[in-house]
Design an enzyme around this catalytic site. Structure first.
Site, PDB file in Angstrom:
ATOM      1  N   THR A   1       0.828  -1.221   0.000  1.00 29.54           N
ATOM      2  CA  THR A   1       0.000   0.000   0.000  1.00 29.54           C
ATOM      3  C   THR A   1       0.852   1.257   0.000  1.00 29.54           C
ATOM      4  OG1 THR A   1      -1.654  -1.141   1.335  1.00 29.54           O
ATOM      5  CG2 THR A   1      -1.856   1.232   1.236  1.00 29.54           C
TER       6      THR A   1
ATOM      7  N   ASP B   1      -8.439  -1.861   4.959  1.00 29.48           N
ATOM      8  CA  ASP B   1      -8.645  -0.562   5.612  1.00 29.48           C
ATOM      9  C   ASP B   1      -8.487   0.611   4.648  1.00 29.48           C
ATOM     10  OD1 ASP B   1      -5.917  -1.249   5.356  1.00 29.48           O
ATOM     11  OD2 ASP B   1      -5.362   0.244   6.849  1.00 29.48           O
TER      12      ASP B   1
ATOM     13  N   GLY C   1      -4.650  -4.466   7.379  1.00 26.87           N
ATOM     14  CA  GLY C   1      -5.829  -3.614   7.430  1.00 26.87           C
ATOM     15  C   GLY C   1      -6.859  -4.026   8.461  1.00 26.87           C
TER      16      GLY C   1
HETATM   17  N1  ASP Z   1      -3.617  -2.098   4.482  1.00 28.50           N
HETATM   18  C1  ASP Z   1      -3.783  -2.838   3.282  1.00 28.50           C
HETATM   19  C2  ASP Z   1      -4.910  -3.767   3.396  1.00 28.50           C
HETATM   20  O1  ASP Z   1      -5.097  -4.336   4.457  1.00 28.50           O
HETATM   21  C3  ASP Z   1      -2.622  -3.655   2.900  1.00 28.50           C
HETATM   22  C4  ASP Z   1      -1.303  -3.116   3.162  1.00 28.50           C
HETATM   23  O2  ASP Z   1      -1.117  -2.003   3.553  1.00 28.50           O
HETATM   24  O3  ASP Z   1      -0.371  -3.828   2.926  1.00 28.50           O
HETATM   25  O4  ASP Z   1      -5.577  -3.989   2.420  1.00 28.50           O
END
Ligand code: ASP
Length: 356
Positions: free
Chosen positions: A208, A239, A262
């Site tokens: 992300t 998230d 998330g």
């Molecule tokens: N936060 C993101 C999710 O849970 C993934 C990540 O940041 O790696 O979709």
């Protein structure tokens, strides 16, 4: 422990805040550590007077379109069906608006689609097929987002799975999977790529990019964009598209965002928690540490369980103060900053120290 007294702004911070209010803050862009180029691009645009949201979106577009970042946009690792599904959210301080898309397929830049939802609709979030139809209607080009590298990793993941008797329909015969056996199954793939594919197959990575900006007028914006958790169940939203979890911004206070696991963030509404902490007087560093403590609390501090994931928070206060925070210390505990010169990595404040 952070006491109520510690939370009040120090005389120095108060002076800095009022100086910033009088003369305008120094522009700054921060992001997750994979956003050095994004910060540079966003700062270039801020210097030309671009809108703060246009600036951060142009910044993260670099990463969304980069096939080598396997956690964002084009080239992101797919869901369990081998389909790349993207989530993104945007927040625009000056107009106090925000929007998001989740489970969006076939469009490289979900952040731009989220911006279009914000600007062109009366809705906040579009998901799945509806988000794709909206993007199509607005002229976004549809493309296959699954690169060969991501397809290989997905195939390795499928072959790594076993039922209770040790069987897998996607692997030949009864032999146990191992990184070494992969070479015979994918003879055309080099060793380094195979080792990487095995690593991401057995330890699904998170990734992300979150990017937050502040211009000299004190205006702020933020964006978070991701391909989410590798091998997720189709339709899973993390998230990143949840306003208040992966991104939150209050023009009067500041902005916050998150990357990493998330599900843990959603449970504490991390970005909103951090902005509210800053509203009540915490510094960005204290605010992100408090959010991390809430995650630790959800597991009663059990290190063995907490060791199974990691999560990062980023906070930018309206006076330009900023911080990055990470659950676990380690070589990746940094975040990107650009305050007018070259983009650089700064260390995150970490709640827990890795053993050994
Ligand atoms: N936060 C993101 C999710 O849970 C993934 C990540 O940041 O790696 O979709």
């Amino acid at each position: 422990m952070i006491t109520r007294r510690d939370c009040l702004l120090s005389p120095a911070a108060l002076a800095a805040a009022s100086t910033a209010a009088a003369s305008g803050p120094a522009p700054v862009v921060i992001s997750s550590a994979n956003g050095l180029r994004a910060c540079t691009r966003a700062m270039e645009l801020l210097k030309t007077g671009a809108d703060t949201l246009d600036a951060v979106i142009a910044g993260v577009n670099i990463v969304e379109e980069d096939p080598e970042d396997v956690t964002v946009g084009y080239g992101g690792l797919p869901n369990e069906d081998g389909v790349v599904e993207l989530d993104a959210s945007v927040a625009h301080g000056p107009t106090r608006r925000c929007a998001a898309v989740a489970g969006l397929r076939n469009i490289k830049t979900p952040s731009k689609v989220a911006q279009r939802v914000m600007e062109q609709t009366d809705h906040i979030m579009l998901v799945g097929e509806g988000a794709l139809r909206f993007a199509r209607a607005h002229g976004f080009k549809e493309e296959n987002l699954l690169t060969e590298k991501a397809r290989l990793a997905w195939m390795v993941w499928k072959q790594s799975l076993r039922d209770a008797s040790g069987h897998n329909n996607w692997a030949p015969g009864l032999w146990a999977p191992s990184a070494a056996a992969l070479k015979s199954r994918f003879p055309q793939v080099d060793e380094a790529t195979l080792a990487w594919a095995w690593q991401v197959a057995v330890h699904p990575p998170t990734g992300t990019i979150n990017c937050l900006s502040l211009n000299a007028k004190g205006e702020m914006s933020g964006v978070t964009t991701t391909s989410g958790l590798a091998w997720k169940i189709p339709g899973r939203a993390g998230d990143s598209p949840i306003i208040g979890a992966g991104l939150y911004l209050d023009q009067d206070v500041g902005a916050a965002g998150s990357t990493g696991r998330g599900e843990e963030n959603i449970r504490i509404a991390g970005a909103h928690t951090i902005v509210e902490n800053m509203r009540h007087g915490m510094s960005p560093k204290e605010a992100v540490l408090d959010a991390l403590k809430r995650i630790e609390r959800n597991y009663n501090g059990n290190r063995d369980l907490l060791a199974k994931f990691d999560i990062n928070f980023y906070a930018l206060r309206r006076d330009g103060q900023h911080a990055g925070g990470r659950l676990w210390s380690g070589p990746h505990a940094s975040y990107a900053v650009n305050d007018g010169g070259a983009s650089r990595l700064e260390p995150c404040v970490c709640l827990l120290q890795k053993r050994g």
